[in-house]
Enzyme design. Sequence first.
Site, PDB file in Angstrom:
ATOM      1  CB  THR A 194      -3.698   3.594  -5.910  1.00 37.27           C
ATOM      2  OG1 THR A 194      -4.398   3.611  -7.157  1.00 37.27           O
ATOM      3  CG2 THR A 194      -4.670   3.265  -4.802  1.00 37.27           C
ATOM      4  CD  GLU A 339      -5.440   0.774  -2.133  1.00 38.59           C
ATOM      5  OE1 GLU A 339      -4.348   0.957  -1.561  1.00 38.59           O
ATOM      6  OE2 GLU A 339      -5.535   0.475  -3.329  1.00 38.59           O
ATOM      7  CE  LYS A 447       1.109 -16.940  -9.858  1.00 38.05           C
ATOM      8  NZ  LYS A 447       1.087 -15.571 -10.316  1.00 38.05           N
ATOM      9  CD1 TRP A 452       2.458 -19.804  -6.770  1.00 34.33           C
ATOM     10  CD2 TRP A 452       1.835 -18.488  -5.056  1.00 34.33           C
ATOM     11  NE1 TRP A 452       1.160 -19.432  -6.983  1.00 34.33           N
ATOM     12  CE2 TRP A 452       0.747 -18.623  -5.950  1.00 34.33           C
ATOM     13  CE3 TRP A 452       1.673 -17.708  -3.926  1.00 34.33           C
ATOM     14  CZ2 TRP A 452      -0.485 -18.010  -5.731  1.00 34.33           C
ATOM     15  CZ3 TRP A 452       0.458 -17.089  -3.688  1.00 34.33           C
ATOM     16  CH2 TRP A 452      -0.606 -17.242  -4.595  1.00 34.33           C
TER      17      TRP A 452
HETATM   18  P1  ADP Z   1       0.728   2.373  -4.396  1.00 35.67           P
HETATM   19  O1  ADP Z   1       2.148   2.164  -4.859  1.00 35.67           O
HETATM   20  O2  ADP Z   1      -0.307   1.694  -5.211  1.00 35.67           O
HETATM   21  O3  ADP Z   1       0.368   3.767  -4.008  1.00 35.67           O
HETATM   22  P2  ADP Z   1       1.082   2.016  -1.701  1.00 35.67           P
HETATM   23  O4  ADP Z   1       2.081   3.118  -1.695  1.00 35.67           O
HETATM   24  O5  ADP Z   1      -0.180   2.164  -1.002  1.00 35.67           O
HETATM   25  O6  ADP Z   1       0.712   1.591  -3.116  1.00 35.67           O
HETATM   26  O7  ADP Z   1       1.820   0.684  -1.294  1.00 35.67           O
HETATM   27  C1  ADP Z   1       1.177  -0.458  -0.861  1.00 35.67           C
HETATM   28  C2  ADP Z   1       1.981  -1.710  -1.105  1.00 35.67           C
HETATM   29  O8  ADP Z   1       3.354  -1.523  -0.771  1.00 35.67           O
HETATM   30  C3  ADP Z   1       1.547  -2.859  -0.238  1.00 35.67           C
HETATM   31  O9  ADP Z   1       0.420  -3.508  -0.771  1.00 35.67           O
HETATM   32  C4  ADP Z   1       2.787  -3.753  -0.241  1.00 35.67           C
HETATM   33  O10 ADP Z   1       2.865  -4.547  -1.390  1.00 35.67           O
HETATM   34  C5  ADP Z   1       3.902  -2.751  -0.291  1.00 35.67           C
HETATM   35  N1  ADP Z   1       4.450  -2.550   1.050  1.00 35.67           N
HETATM   36  C6  ADP Z   1       4.184  -1.543   1.898  1.00 35.67           C
HETATM   37  N2  ADP Z   1       4.894  -1.677   3.026  1.00 35.67           N
HETATM   38  C7  ADP Z   1       5.618  -2.812   2.903  1.00 35.67           C
HETATM   39  C8  ADP Z   1       6.555  -3.515   3.743  1.00 35.67           C
HETATM   40  N3  ADP Z   1       6.919  -3.072   4.928  1.00 35.67           N
HETATM   41  N4  ADP Z   1       7.085  -4.663   3.262  1.00 35.67           N
HETATM   42  C9  ADP Z   1       6.754  -5.134   2.049  1.00 35.67           C
HETATM   43  N5  ADP Z   1       5.896  -4.516   1.220  1.00 35.67           N
HETATM   44  C10 ADP Z   1       5.340  -3.381   1.635  1.00 35.67           C
END
Ligand code: ADP
Length: 550
Positions: A194, A339, A447, A452
Amino acid sequence: MSHDRKSPLIGQMMSDPLLISGIIQHADRHFGGNEIVSREADGSLHRYNYRDCHRRARQMAHVIKHLQVEMGDRVATLAWNDFRHLELYYAVSGSGAVVHTINPRLHVDQIAYIVNHAEDKCLFFDPAFLPLVEAVVDRCPTVKAFIALSSRERMPVSTVIPDLLCYEELISSASDAYRWPVFDENAASGLCYTSGTTGNPKGVLYSHRSTVLHSYASAMRDGLDVSAREVVMPVVPMFHVNAWGLPYSALMTGAKLVLPGAGLDGKSLYDLFESEGVTFSAGVPTIWLGLLGYVEQNKLRFSTFKRTVIGGAACPPSMMKAFRHEHGVEVVHGWGMTEMSPLGTTGTLQNHHLNLPSEAQDAILQKQGNAIFGVDLKIVDDHGQELPWDGKTYGNLLVKGSWIVESYFKNEGGSILDNGWFPTGDVATITHDGYMQITDRSKDVIKSGGEWIGTVELENIAMDHPAVQQAACIGVAHPKWDERPLLLVVKRPGAAVSKDELIGFYAGKVAKWWVPDDVCFVESLPIGATGKVLKNRLREQFKDFRSSAT
Ligand code: ADP
């Protein structure tokens, strides 16, 4: 045959393991002549077909063996989307090792941390990333071989990397007589960390089974809709979350595959769309912003592009409208995360929506959509109580399924599931017919006075204003309300708009207390390694900002 009444009658079907090598063998046998086109570093196009890719993957499997890589060992890649990276996807996983894709946009300290944490045995890298590799080479004692993804003629010269090897030289000296080993489908196949915006990155260790099942799901009509009739271009990187599964589902179905290499600017992408007849592509909103900007400035049309999946961050309604209504490109909003391999939901219309007016359809498509079979969703309150699917009540989003993480690599973070469900860190609503909509990431929610405020909706409204190119909303400290929304805006080139006009633009669109108190115009927004706006950076930058709300 008799059976105990209390135990199930076992089916009498073959149980061939679901292995990634099976995908490339299938592609070779059934679609061997289908094309894979890659953009090289000098802009030229490399063309070959699935049969060639399979042959070279088998040769690479020999090379990896020769480099002393054993079952389960991690092999790192730092590479763009191209044919050599694709060969490694199959050669490494197919031979029983684990392909560890590294995001080159991460900070060098994070890259060094990841390589050490994964205990990578070899590192394959694109010559463009030579400086990055040179910066970490001394800090990566587990890596025994460095291989440049290059021909002999284009080999980079390095005085720092010991015994730098050449990919093409290694391949040309290897036999293509290789039999893919057969092993347990639960064996690890890939590793992706991640992006670790808070704390150290954590590794997600995919299995053959999870990857093959995810590939079937992504190929479905209401998934990414991949088939032998499509020309598929993953713009989402192969270095992060498996380019949303496309390097697998394209080969599984026989689609022509187009790999854009390092050319991710609007012009390079547009040229490739047109020259290769791309019909389907997947990308994050920030990349599509560049493509749409280029197409609009030059008054261009897409001649074959008909469908895109947009995800990784919320797709602004203005972007969806531009694709759908100005360019006739169907937009599917996709949601997922590292994940989750990554696909969780896709937003598509159902039969009973087909006769709705276009605006009503737009509103449905704006949601992140229905779960793909293989993934289940629920929303819960802070005490874990499940919340209703009424499209209004929002709560913490949890997921479970066949390609969802159970624990992080080396058990980092301990046990992460909540009664068998993975907490996504997102806040969402779900309608009675299963359409999930992300309100926010829980750490970005504002908040205000105990209630929210979701920032995604505030950003989407701002981006509907013709003068706004990009917007981000963050909470800033307030003595009475705890936090109040501050809107940060990047204007479109040459456009003019005032703070009051933007604030007035919210009238009637959200509750009064949701309206941002202030607007700051900025030159650009900080973008992280996976193409998302870095809100924690913005919160830090604007921590002393005082809201004008009373
Ligand atoms: P990281 O940046 O930790 O690698 P990921 O690339 O796995 O994370 O991104 C996951 C997160 O991206 C999700 O938990 C969500 O918050 C956001 N995300 C992914 N797709 C969308 C979407 N279509 N709309 C809004 N948020 C999104």
